[in-house]
Design a protein around this motif. Structure first.
Motif, PDB file in Angstrom:
ATOM      1  N   PRO A 145       0.850  -1.193   0.000  1.00 51.11           N
ATOM      2  CA  PRO A 145       0.000   0.000   0.000  1.00 51.11           C
ATOM      3  C   PRO A 145       0.886   1.244   0.000  1.00 51.11           C
ATOM      4  O   PRO A 145       1.950   1.240   0.622  1.00 51.11           O
ATOM      5  CB  PRO A 145      -0.779  -0.097   1.314  1.00 51.11           C
ATOM      6  CG  PRO A 145      -0.435  -1.394   1.930  1.00 51.11           C
ATOM      7  CD  PRO A 145       0.784  -1.932   1.260  1.00 51.11           C
ATOM      8  N   ASP A 146       0.464   2.321  -0.677  1.00 50.34           N
ATOM      9  CA  ASP A 146       1.398   3.439  -0.817  1.00 50.34           C
ATOM     10  C   ASP A 146       1.658   4.190   0.486  1.00 50.34           C
ATOM     11  O   ASP A 146       2.722   4.750   0.673  1.00 50.34           O
ATOM     12  CB  ASP A 146       1.045   4.369  -1.988  1.00 50.34           C
ATOM     13  CG  ASP A 146      -0.438   4.615  -2.118  1.00 50.34           C
ATOM     14  OD1 ASP A 146      -1.133   4.425  -1.105  1.00 50.34           O
ATOM     15  OD2 ASP A 146      -0.874   5.001  -3.214  1.00 50.34           O
ATOM     16  N   PHE A 147       0.685   4.135   1.429  1.00 48.28           N
ATOM     17  CA  PHE A 147       0.967   4.840   2.690  1.00 48.28           C
ATOM     18  C   PHE A 147       2.093   4.140   3.453  1.00 48.28           C
ATOM     19  O   PHE A 147       2.946   4.774   4.060  1.00 48.28           O
ATOM     20  CB  PHE A 147      -0.303   4.930   3.563  1.00 48.28           C
ATOM     21  CG  PHE A 147      -0.757   3.640   4.170  1.00 48.28           C
ATOM     22  CD1 PHE A 147      -0.258   3.243   5.408  1.00 48.28           C
ATOM     23  CD2 PHE A 147      -1.672   2.822   3.516  1.00 48.28           C
ATOM     24  CE1 PHE A 147      -0.674   2.057   5.973  1.00 48.28           C
ATOM     25  CE2 PHE A 147      -2.087   1.638   4.085  1.00 48.28           C
ATOM     26  CZ  PHE A 147      -1.579   1.250   5.314  1.00 48.28           C
ATOM     27  N   PHE A 148       2.100   2.785   3.349  1.00 43.50           N
ATOM     28  CA  PHE A 148       3.142   2.016   4.032  1.00 43.50           C
ATOM     29  C   PHE A 148       4.499   2.276   3.380  1.00 43.50           C
ATOM     30  O   PHE A 148       5.504   2.504   4.045  1.00 43.50           O
ATOM     31  CB  PHE A 148       2.786   0.525   3.962  1.00 43.50           C
ATOM     32  CG  PHE A 148       3.716  -0.348   4.745  1.00 43.50           C
ATOM     33  CD1 PHE A 148       3.804  -0.237   6.127  1.00 43.50           C
ATOM     34  CD2 PHE A 148       4.522  -1.274   4.101  1.00 43.50           C
ATOM     35  CE1 PHE A 148       4.662  -1.045   6.849  1.00 43.50           C
ATOM     36  CE2 PHE A 148       5.391  -2.073   4.822  1.00 43.50           C
ATOM     37  CZ  PHE A 148       5.453  -1.955   6.197  1.00 43.50           C
ATOM     38  N   LEU A 149       4.487   2.277   2.049  1.00 41.28           N
ATOM     39  CA  LEU A 149       5.709   2.572   1.310  1.00 41.28           C
ATOM     40  C   LEU A 149       6.220   3.962   1.684  1.00 41.28           C
ATOM     41  O   LEU A 149       7.417   4.172   1.885  1.00 41.28           O
ATOM     42  CB  LEU A 149       5.413   2.500  -0.192  1.00 41.28           C
ATOM     43  CG  LEU A 149       6.603   2.654  -1.114  1.00 41.28           C
ATOM     44  CD1 LEU A 149       7.549   1.477  -0.941  1.00 41.28           C
ATOM     45  CD2 LEU A 149       6.148   2.745  -2.564  1.00 41.28           C
ATOM     46  N   GLY A 150       5.289   4.921   1.809  1.00 40.68           N
ATOM     47  CA  GLY A 150       5.657   6.280   2.188  1.00 40.68           C
ATOM     48  C   GLY A 150       6.391   6.298   3.518  1.00 40.68           C
ATOM     49  O   GLY A 150       7.433   6.938   3.674  1.00 40.68           O
ATOM     50  N   MET A 151       5.867   5.521   4.468  1.00 41.45           N
ATOM     51  CA  MET A 151       6.497   5.510   5.789  1.00 41.45           C
ATOM     52  C   MET A 151       7.871   4.851   5.737  1.00 41.45           C
ATOM     53  O   MET A 151       8.807   5.304   6.397  1.00 41.45           O
ATOM     54  CB  MET A 151       5.577   4.802   6.787  1.00 41.45           C
ATOM     55  CG  MET A 151       4.326   5.634   7.051  1.00 41.45           C
ATOM     56  SD  MET A 151       3.359   5.078   8.457  1.00 41.45           S
ATOM     57  CE  MET A 151       2.649   3.587   7.841  1.00 41.45           C
ATOM     58  N   ILE A 152       7.990   3.788   4.944  1.00 39.15           N
ATOM     59  CA  ILE A 152       9.295   3.138   4.792  1.00 39.15           C
ATOM     60  C   ILE A 152      10.300   4.124   4.198  1.00 39.15           C
ATOM     61  O   ILE A 152      11.435   4.247   4.668  1.00 39.15           O
ATOM     62  CB  ILE A 152       9.191   1.886   3.883  1.00 39.15           C
ATOM     63  CG1 ILE A 152       8.347   0.820   4.564  1.00 39.15           C
ATOM     64  CG2 ILE A 152      10.582   1.347   3.572  1.00 39.15           C
ATOM     65  CD1 ILE A 152       8.140  -0.412   3.710  1.00 39.15           C
ATOM     66  N   LEU A 153       9.869   4.841   3.168  1.00 39.30           N
ATOM     67  CA  LEU A 153      10.762   5.806   2.518  1.00 39.30           C
ATOM     68  C   LEU A 153      11.203   6.881   3.502  1.00 39.30           C
ATOM     69  O   LEU A 153      12.370   7.261   3.546  1.00 39.30           O
ATOM     70  CB  LEU A 153      10.072   6.444   1.309  1.00 39.30           C
ATOM     71  CG  LEU A 153       9.862   5.554   0.082  1.00 39.30           C
ATOM     72  CD1 LEU A 153       9.161   6.320  -1.027  1.00 39.30           C
ATOM     73  CD2 LEU A 153      11.193   5.001  -0.418  1.00 39.30           C
ATOM     74  N   LEU A 187      10.417  12.364  -2.223  1.00 37.68           N
ATOM     75  CA  LEU A 187       9.934  11.163  -1.514  1.00 37.68           C
ATOM     76  C   LEU A 187       8.436  10.922  -1.683  1.00 37.68           C
ATOM     77  O   LEU A 187       8.035   9.811  -2.025  1.00 37.68           O
ATOM     78  CB  LEU A 187      10.318  11.216  -0.033  1.00 37.68           C
ATOM     79  CG  LEU A 187      11.781  10.897   0.302  1.00 37.68           C
ATOM     80  CD1 LEU A 187      11.961  10.801   1.813  1.00 37.68           C
ATOM     81  CD2 LEU A 187      12.250   9.619  -0.360  1.00 37.68           C
ATOM     82  N   PRO A 188       7.583  11.952  -1.458  1.00 38.83           N
ATOM     83  CA  PRO A 188       6.153  11.670  -1.659  1.00 38.83           C
ATOM     84  C   PRO A 188       5.841  11.273  -3.113  1.00 38.83           C
ATOM     85  O   PRO A 188       5.025  10.382  -3.345  1.00 38.83           O
ATOM     86  CB  PRO A 188       5.459  12.988  -1.296  1.00 38.83           C
ATOM     87  CG  PRO A 188       6.526  14.008  -1.184  1.00 38.83           C
ATOM     88  CD  PRO A 188       7.796  13.287  -0.890  1.00 38.83           C
ATOM     89  N   ALA A 189       6.503  11.910  -4.066  1.00 39.60           N
ATOM     90  CA  ALA A 189       6.250  11.572  -5.463  1.00 39.60           C
ATOM     91  C   ALA A 189       6.659  10.135  -5.739  1.00 39.60           C
ATOM     92  O   ALA A 189       5.954   9.390  -6.419  1.00 39.60           O
ATOM     93  CB  ALA A 189       6.998  12.533  -6.386  1.00 39.60           C
ATOM     94  N   LEU A 190       7.787   9.739  -5.164  1.00 37.93           N
ATOM     95  CA  LEU A 190       8.270   8.366  -5.370  1.00 37.93           C
ATOM     96  C   LEU A 190       7.304   7.358  -4.738  1.00 37.93           C
ATOM     97  O   LEU A 190       6.952   6.342  -5.345  1.00 37.93           O
ATOM     98  CB  LEU A 190       9.662   8.216  -4.742  1.00 37.93           C
ATOM     99  CG  LEU A 190      10.437   6.972  -5.142  1.00 37.93           C
ATOM    100  CD1 LEU A 190      10.776   7.035  -6.623  1.00 37.93           C
ATOM    101  CD2 LEU A 190      11.709   6.836  -4.316  1.00 37.93           C
ATOM    102  N   ALA A 191       6.845   7.666  -3.521  1.00 38.64           N
ATOM    103  CA  ALA A 191       5.916   6.765  -2.836  1.00 38.64           C
ATOM    104  C   ALA A 191       4.655   6.575  -3.667  1.00 38.64           C
ATOM    105  O   ALA A 191       4.115   5.482  -3.795  1.00 38.64           O
ATOM    106  CB  ALA A 191       5.570   7.324  -1.459  1.00 38.64           C
ATOM    107  N   LEU A 192       4.198   7.672  -4.239  1.00 36.56           N
ATOM    108  CA  LEU A 192       2.979   7.628  -5.044  1.00 36.56           C
ATOM    109  C   LEU A 192       3.238   6.952  -6.391  1.00 36.56           C
ATOM    110  O   LEU A 192       2.363   6.308  -6.960  1.00 36.56           O
ATOM    111  CB  LEU A 192       2.493   9.068  -5.247  1.00 36.56           C
ATOM    112  CG  LEU A 192       1.025   9.325  -5.535  1.00 36.56           C
ATOM    113  CD1 LEU A 192       0.145   8.603  -4.544  1.00 36.56           C
ATOM    114  CD2 LEU A 192       0.760  10.822  -5.498  1.00 36.56           C
ATOM    115  N   ALA A 193       4.472   7.092  -6.895  1.00 37.16           N
ATOM    116  CA  ALA A 193       4.781   6.616  -8.246  1.00 37.16           C
ATOM    117  C   ALA A 193       5.054   5.115  -8.299  1.00 37.16           C
ATOM    118  O   ALA A 193       4.740   4.471  -9.293  1.00 37.16           O
ATOM    119  CB  ALA A 193       5.985   7.375  -8.806  1.00 37.16           C
TER     120      ALA A 193
END
Lengths: 318, 334
Positions: A145-153, A187-193
């Motif tokens: 999920p992208d929110f989880f990826l966001g937190m990892i990043l 970072l947010p763009a990458l998480a979303l991308a």
């Protein structure tokens, strides 16, 4: 083409109307209201204050009348005023939407370029270690999920390595500069991308594999075209037509995903505005956001159809 | 005298699901300038794979040319670098494919597709390439050629598309044109037109032609010599008249019998060759046609019969070729 576009917009209007009714009802079914969110329950004259404020905001009126007022204002070109700040909702959206568009734009750029490129490699080298590696990457990307990826990043690149800021759009107290802005955006763009990249990659791979054995690809090789020309002009030019639809659908998913990502990264776009508005039961802002999202979906579909007709002459000439 | 094309012991195999497909098993033949040759055989006999190997269009995986030489104007095409081979493909040797409905790129205009080889091989600029493309389209008999360059393949009929394919193959005045069943997907009347067109262009441009077909009757009137393939082997090769009058292989005889004729009575069933085509996954240890052959003898099941001369320019891979030629004189029968 113009008649087609106009017709599409007219068809969408009733749909948008129904969406606003549903969202209005949902927003009002949530426990509590804007007034209770702003007045502390420790206040001695709590009950009176609440009543007074509810009257001021029109919250004591029956639901259909509240909706009627909102719709009436909309027809006059006003999205109403925020219950919390009194700011005009239209103004709030206008100031925040550039940030969201910037985030969405970069995510889309990253995911389309990377997705198409990797998908093509994956297909051209089918069943190679490279293909298996990319397939693994693809399934991982689709599954996180992208929110989880966001937190990892944030954890790795902002907290541990310190390469990027954890949140915000610019460094507070400094003058605006693009390099600073892009550092915040990355970072947010990458998480979303990344999720989109995986999706586009898988679709491109499947589509290229379908085209790769077509007779006209063999014709191109028989004409003595270089592998580059064969791949780009003959294979990709055909394989990307169905991918356009997938990208179009994902424009709206990207818009939805930005709500979560903006909140995690404190990115001051309309997604964050929407989350805050829900927390504070600020229904004019919620309604404004919903209207904008409906518009985005409509626009994305329209852009997809128009792009499609440019990419495929068989549709253009019908 | 050196030949335009000399194929020697060409071997092509495919590898799929752990099995080896013996598609082409050491075929040899020659072709001179301006000469026309037909390669006939049923589906899976290796006729298409044979010419695709010449063109370097067999892609690995799954297929690979594993042996032999393809001498074209004295150069071995199998030893050329990819770049050198690209210059040959579409330049000196070009190809027309079976299905014109799928052989043109649906999203590029016909003009763009015709101009591609002109610009790549001849280095023409855009305007010159466009002019030449229009010229080629009129050459193959398409009306309003200049205006139709901007049209897309779906705006043409099947016969027109095949004409476009032929125009595309002729862009660089090739010395060899390979036509891989170019009329199979077309109506019979259109077939005749395309055959006529190719014949006429061949005479005018003095191009050598390899015409691949499963239709012996179709090629009869248009080529100098015929190669019959079966199971990846050449089983008979002869000048066209000789082959039709005195075939020297039971398979060829079977094919000739299978051509329906006009005076055939209604109740008569069409003649066919009994049995199934061979399994290409096993390398042949006997005559591949033996299981279906009415003239089979013990020797056929023990050794693969080599291709040997049975008459002037006439070769056959049958142990009993001489006997058969005496029994069957088709010239008298027909």
């Amino acid at each position: 083409m113009t008649t087609y576009i106009v017709r599409r917009i007219l068809i969408s209007l009733p749909i948008i109307l129904v969406i606003t009714v549903i969202v209005f009802l949902l927003a009002n079914m949530m426990p509590g209201d804007a007034v209770m969110a702003m007045i502390s329950s420790d206040s001695p004259m709590e009950a009176d204050l609440i009543k007074l404020r509810q009257g001021q905001l029109g919250l004591d009126l029956p639901l259909y009348e509240q909706y009627g007022r909102w719709l009436g204002n909309l027809l006059k070109g006003s999205l109403g005023y925020s219950f919390q700040t009194g700011e005009p909702v239209g103004q709030m959206i206008l100031t925040r939407i550039p940030a969201t568009l910037e985030l969405m734009g970069l995510s889309l750029l990253i995911s389309v370029i990377l997705g198409v490129f990797l998908g093509t490699i994956s297909a051209m080298k089918q069943y190679s270690p490279m293909d298996y590696g990319l397939t693994l990457f693809g399934f991982t990307g689709i599954s996180i999920p992208d929110f989880f990826l966001g937190m990892i990043l944030i954890f790795i690149f902002a907290l541990k390595l310190g390469w990027f800021p954890t949140s915000g759009m610019v460094t507070a107290g400094t003058e605006f500069s693009w390099s600073d802005n892009l550092r915040h955006l990355f970072l947010p763009a990458l998480a979303l991308a990344l999720v989109r990249t995986s999706v586009f990659m898988r679709y491109t791979r499947a589509s290229v594999l379908e085209v790769i054995n077509e007779d006209y690809v063999r014709t191109a090789r028989a004409k003595g075209m270089t592998e580059r020309v064969v791949t780009v002009r003959h294979i990709l030019r055909n394989a990307l037509i169905p991918v356009i639809t997938v990208i179009g659908i994902n424009l709206t998913v990207l818009f939805a995903g930005s709500v979560i990502i903006e909140t995690i990264f404190q990115w001051p776009g309309i997604g964050m505005m929407f989350i805050n508005a829900i927390a504070l039961r600020d229904s004019p802002v919620i309604m404004g956001y919903v209207l904008i999202s409906a518009f985005v979906v409509l626009l994305a579909n329209l852009v997809t159809d128009v792009t499609y007709s440019f990419a495929d002459p068989r549709i253009r000439y019908e | 005298m050196t030949h335009l094309l000399e194929v020697k012991d060409l071997v092509t195999r495919f590898y799929s699901d752990g099995a080896t497909i013996h598609a082409v098993n050491g075929i040899s033949y020659t072709l001179d300038e301006g000469e026309s040759l037909a390669i006939v055989g049923e589906s899976g006999s290796g006729k298409s794979v044979g010419v695709m190997s010449i063109m370097g269009l067999i892609r690995f995986p799954p297929g690979r040319v594993e042996g032999g030489e393809v001498l074209f104007k004295g150069r071995d095409l199998l030893k050329l670098s990819p770049d050198e081979m690209r210059a040959v493909r579409g330049g000196e040797i070009s190809m027309v494919f079976q299905d014109p409905m799928t052989s043109l790129n649906p999203v590029l205009s016909v003009g763009q597709q015709l101009m591609e080889p002109l610009r790549a091989h001849l280095g023409l600029d855009k305007a010159a390439a466009r002019a030449r493309a229009a010229e080629l389209l009129s050459l193959v008999g398409l009306p309003n050629a200049a205006e139709r360059l901007k049209d897309y393949p779906f705006q043409f009929s099947g016969g027109q598309r095949q004409r476009i394919m032929i125009a595309m193959a002729l862009t660089c005045n090739p010395s060899l044109l390979i036509a891989d069943e170019p009329t199979t997907a077309l109506d019979v009347t259109i077939q005749a037109q395309i055959v006529e067109l190719v014949k006429e262009l061949q005479e005018r441009l003095n191009t050598a032609i390899i015409w691949i077909s499963h239709n012996l009757a179709l090629v009869a009137g248009m080529v100098d010599k015929v190669i019959v393939m079966y199971s990846g082997y050449i089983i008979e090769q002869a000048p066209v008249d000789d082959l039709y009058e005195q075939p020297a292989h039971p398979y060829t005889m079977g094919l000739l019998h299978a051509i329906p004729s006009l005076d055939q009575r209604n109740q008569e069933r069409l003649a066919s060759i009994e049995g199934m085509p061979p399994d290409l996954r096993k390398a042949a240890t006997a005559c591949p046609f033996a299981p279906r052959c009415p003239y089979v003898i013990d020797r056929c099941l023990q050794e693969v019969p080599p291709l040997r001369a049975v008459g002037p320019n006439h070769t056959s891979a049958c142990w009993r070729a001489e006997e058969l030629r005496k029994i069957h004189n088709f010239g008298e029968e027909l």
